[in-house]
Design a protein around this motif. Structure first.
Motif, PDB file in Angstrom:
ATOM      1  N   LEU A 153      67.867  56.595  26.772  1.00 30.81           N
ATOM      2  CA  LEU A 153      67.722  55.210  27.214  1.00 30.81           C
ATOM      3  C   LEU A 153      67.711  55.139  28.735  1.00 30.81           C
ATOM      4  CD1 LEU A 153      70.198  53.440  24.777  1.00 30.81           C
ATOM      5  CD2 LEU A 153      67.706  53.332  24.708  1.00 30.81           C
ATOM      6  N   PRO A 154      67.060  54.109  29.302  1.00 35.25           N
ATOM      7  CA  PRO A 154      67.078  53.948  30.759  1.00 35.25           C
ATOM      8  C   PRO A 154      68.484  53.637  31.256  1.00 35.25           C
ATOM      9  CG  PRO A 154      66.068  52.047  29.701  1.00 35.25           C
ATOM     10  CD  PRO A 154      66.252  53.083  28.632  1.00 35.25           C
ATOM     11  N   LEU A 155      68.750  54.013  32.499  1.00 33.13           N
ATOM     12  CA  LEU A 155      70.078  53.800  33.072  1.00 33.13           C
ATOM     13  C   LEU A 155      70.287  52.365  33.520  1.00 33.13           C
ATOM     14  CD1 LEU A 155      70.423  57.047  35.218  1.00 33.13           C
ATOM     15  CD2 LEU A 155      71.454  56.564  32.980  1.00 33.13           C
ATOM     16  N   ALA A 156      69.208  51.673  33.860  1.00 36.71           N
ATOM     17  CA  ALA A 156      69.316  50.311  34.388  1.00 36.71           C
ATOM     18  C   ALA A 156      68.507  49.344  33.537  1.00 36.71           C
ATOM     19  CB  ALA A 156      68.824  50.267  35.833  1.00 36.71           C
ATOM     20  N   ALA A 157      68.914  48.084  33.545  1.00 35.12           N
ATOM     21  CA  ALA A 157      68.167  47.047  32.829  1.00 35.12           C
ATOM     22  C   ALA A 157      66.888  46.719  33.590  1.00 35.12           C
ATOM     23  CB  ALA A 157      69.030  45.796  32.698  1.00 35.12           C
ATOM     24  N   PRO A 158      65.835  46.297  32.891  1.00 35.17           N
ATOM     25  CA  PRO A 158      64.628  45.851  33.579  1.00 35.17           C
ATOM     26  C   PRO A 158      64.904  44.523  34.286  1.00 35.17           C
ATOM     27  CG  PRO A 158      64.473  45.334  31.258  1.00 35.17           C
ATOM     28  CD  PRO A 158      65.730  46.138  31.430  1.00 35.17           C
ATOM     29  N   PRO A 159      64.079  44.138  35.251  1.00 29.07           N
ATOM     30  CA  PRO A 159      64.297  42.838  35.906  1.00 29.07           C
ATOM     31  C   PRO A 159      64.232  41.708  34.873  1.00 29.07           C
ATOM     32  CG  PRO A 159      62.601  44.123  37.041  1.00 29.07           C
ATOM     33  CD  PRO A 159      62.891  44.837  35.763  1.00 29.07           C
ATOM     34  N   LEU A 160      65.163  40.760  34.951  1.00 30.26           N
ATOM     35  CA  LEU A 160      65.139  39.637  34.023  1.00 30.26           C
ATOM     36  C   LEU A 160      63.854  38.828  34.187  1.00 30.26           C
ATOM     37  CD1 LEU A 160      66.769  38.321  31.795  1.00 30.26           C
ATOM     38  CD2 LEU A 160      67.888  36.894  33.514  1.00 30.26           C
ATOM     39  N   MET A 161      63.264  38.870  35.388  1.00 30.23           N
ATOM     40  CA  MET A 161      62.001  38.178  35.613  1.00 30.23           C
ATOM     41  C   MET A 161      60.899  38.724  34.702  1.00 30.23           C
ATOM     42  SD  MET A 161      60.290  35.813  37.035  1.00 30.23           S
ATOM     43  CE  MET A 161      61.377  35.176  38.315  1.00 30.23           C
ATOM     44  N   ARG A 162      60.979  39.990  34.322  1.00 32.09           N
ATOM     45  CA  ARG A 162      59.964  40.547  33.418  1.00 32.09           C
ATOM     46  C   ARG A 162      60.019  39.831  32.063  1.00 32.09           C
ATOM     47  NH1 ARG A 162      59.547  46.702  30.941  1.00 32.09           N
ATOM     48  NH2 ARG A 162      57.474  46.431  29.981  1.00 32.09           N
ATOM     49  N   GLU A 163      61.205  39.609  31.561  1.00 31.55           N
ATOM     50  CA  GLU A 163      61.363  38.860  30.313  1.00 31.55           C
ATOM     51  C   GLU A 163      60.774  37.459  30.460  1.00 31.55           C
ATOM     52  OE1 GLU A 163      65.118  36.660  28.454  1.00 31.55           O
ATOM     53  OE2 GLU A 163      65.365  38.845  28.390  1.00 31.55           O
ATOM     54  N   HIS A 164      61.059  36.819  31.584  1.00 29.73           N
ATOM     55  CA  HIS A 164      60.559  35.469  31.850  1.00 29.73           C
ATOM     56  C   HIS A 164      59.032  35.440  31.882  1.00 29.73           C
ATOM     57  CE1 HIS A 164      60.630  31.401  33.385  1.00 29.73           C
ATOM     58  NE2 HIS A 164      60.007  31.749  34.483  1.00 29.73           N
ATOM     59  N   ARG A 165      58.421  36.411  32.553  1.00 34.48           N
ATOM     60  CA  ARG A 165      56.952  36.466  32.631  1.00 34.48           C
ATOM     61  C   ARG A 165      56.333  36.722  31.256  1.00 34.48           C
ATOM     62  NH1 ARG A 165      56.788  33.584  36.862  1.00 34.48           N
ATOM     63  NH2 ARG A 165      57.099  34.605  38.878  1.00 34.48           N
ATOM     64  N   LEU A 166      56.997  37.512  30.423  1.00 32.11           N
ATOM     65  CA  LEU A 166      56.474  37.758  29.081  1.00 32.11           C
ATOM     66  C   LEU A 166      56.471  36.474  28.256  1.00 32.11           C
ATOM     67  CD1 LEU A 166      58.039  41.240  28.361  1.00 32.11           C
ATOM     68  CD2 LEU A 166      55.595  40.726  28.306  1.00 32.11           C
ATOM     69  N   TYR A 167      57.508  35.667  28.395  1.00 32.15           N
ATOM     70  CA  TYR A 167      57.513  34.382  27.697  1.00 32.15           C
ATOM     71  C   TYR A 167      56.361  33.497  28.183  1.00 32.15           C
ATOM     72  CZ  TYR A 167      61.928  34.845  25.151  1.00 32.15           C
ATOM     73  OH  TYR A 167      62.900  35.218  24.264  1.00 32.15           O
ATOM     74  N   GLN A 168      56.112  33.484  29.491  1.00 27.07           N
ATOM     75  CA  GLN A 168      55.008  32.692  30.021  1.00 27.07           C
ATOM     76  C   GLN A 168      53.667  33.205  29.505  1.00 27.07           C
ATOM     77  OE1 GLN A 168      56.028  33.203  34.211  1.00 27.07           O
ATOM     78  NE2 GLN A 168      56.563  31.032  34.360  1.00 27.07           N
TER      79      GLN A 168
END
Length: 409
Positions: free
Chosen positions: A268-283
């Motif tokens: 697994l990755p050591l760090a979380a992805p930017p929360l903005m990525r989740e936001h852009r996917l919803y858009q």
């Protein structure tokens, strides 16, 4: 362990599941018809169904719990996996029912979102989940919202029974590709997930077609994908979503940014992805479902969404040759592709332009975000210069400031 201690563990364990919206179901309430006594308890009407939000924007108006966080599966991205050393707890059916009713009577919630780790077997787990929903509906006349997370490997008969008591059912695909699912969750079978989705689609459509048939999951089905736990790019994620919408008529695909967990696997990755990525996917998901965009149009050449600007603006900046668009003559489909113009504003434009030539002030009265749209449209009193559309500074000028991005999140 007392009930409060169990609740602390099992509510926290459920926080990683984002797919708990409460929209789209039948309107029901506990009031009886004129001159008749009230029937049942609870309601799915009114704004109260989604009245409370967590700091990260997720709705918490439903009592969102797991029946247990003990699980026989060992999905590497899950904090409740079999090899995890987290504290474990389990509600009995009666305890889950009591909590739901007590929280409702205190006006804390309007419904229940119930999921569970795998106890003993998929069928045993699904049977326990269904018993909670059945007790609420049949024994206590509960008419509030119920969302059940179904177990893909459970028998079709149990899943069919769940749909009789739940407003919405969901089955999480978890990851965008079968390869990733095999690598990180080897006990899960994507084909079983899709079979269950197909069965749910058939039953939902049959219930809608036959008015005499019992209600069956009137709010439809949804799913969730974890973002950033594997190497899938945004194009792959949105491609999977488009396929799920087309094949199973899902109401929603939810995106949940991967959150690093204790004692995580090296895979697994050591760090979380930017929360903005989740936001852009919803858009981007919204653009696919309601604005006629394809996956290929939304994503950048490298397969990722632009985190600095929203997907529609990013698309328009790459297609400057299509602008400015004449608002007086453009089709509805083209107007919907103008940054800042949503469906409501476009409908107002189409209605108003039949009677007069539209001006900037008309758009302001329609509550359109004029500053964002003006570089891409022509009006009776406005036409952007070619140098503005071609200028390298247009993107920087339209990109939200850091504080605006924080507020969006």
């Amino acid at each position: 362990m007392n009930l409060a201690a169990k609740l602390a563990i099992l509510a926290d364990a459920a926080k990683y599941d984002a797919s708990c919206a409460s929209s789209g179901t039948d309107k029901r309430h506990s009031a009886g018809a004129a001159g008749k006594p009230a029937r049942g308890l609870g309601s799915t009407e009114g704004a109260g169904i989604c009245h409370s939000y967590a700091p990260d924007g997720r709705c918490i108006s439903l009592l969102k719990i797991l029946l247990t966080n003990a699980c026989a599966f060992d999905c590497l991205y899950c904090v409740n996996r079999a090899s995890s050393n987290v504290a474990r707890a389990r509600f009995s059916v009666d305890e889950a029912v009591k909590l739901t009713l007590d929280f409702y009577r205190r006006n804390y919630i309007e419904g229940l979102f119930l999921s569970s780790g795998i106890i003993r077997s998929p069928d045993y787990t699904m049977e326990q989940v269904v018993r909670v929903a059945k007790a609420l509906r049949v024994d206590h006349g509960f008419r509030g919202y119920i969302h059940l997370k179904t177990i893909p490997d459970a028998s079709p008969e149990l899943i069919a029974e769940a749909g009789l008591y739940a407003d919405r059912l969901s089955i999480n695909v978890e990851l965008p590709s079968e390869t990733s699912l095999k690598r990180l969750a080897p006990e899960k079978d994507l084909r079983a997930v899709r079979r269950s989705m197909g069965g749910l689609r058939s039953r939902i459509e049959e219930a809608k077609a036959d008015k005499r048939a019992p209600r069956f999951a009137p709010a439809g089905q949804s799913t969730q994908m974890i973002i950033g736990a594997d190497g899938s790019d945004d194009r792959a994620i949105l491609g999977t979503s488009a396929n799920l919408y087309g094949s199973y008529r899902l109401k929603r695909v939810y995106y949940s940014a991967f959150s690093p967990i204790p004692d995580a696997s090296a895979r697994l990755p050591l760090a979380a992805p930017p929360l903005m990525r989740e936001h852009r996917l919803y858009q981007a998901d919204w653009l696919m479902r309601f604005y006629g965009f394809s996956v290929g149009e939304i994503t950048e050449a490298g397969g990722m969404l632009d985190l600095a600007v929203d997907p529609k603006l990013a698309w328009a900046l790459r297609r400057r040759d299509r602008f400015p668009l004449d608002v007086q003559r453009a089709s509805r489909e083209d107007l919907l592709r103008v940054p800042g113009l949503g469906k409501t504003v476009v409908d107002r434009i189409l209605s108003a332009r039949r009677f007069r030539a539209l001006r900037v002030e008309d758009l302001r009265r329609m509550r359109a975000p004029v500053e964002k749209a003006l570089p891409f449209i022509a009006l009776a009193d406005h036409r952007p210069s070619i140098s503005l559309l071609d200028g390298a500074g247009l993107r920087e000028r339209l990109a939200p400031r850091p504080r605006q991005m924080a507020l969006a999140l």
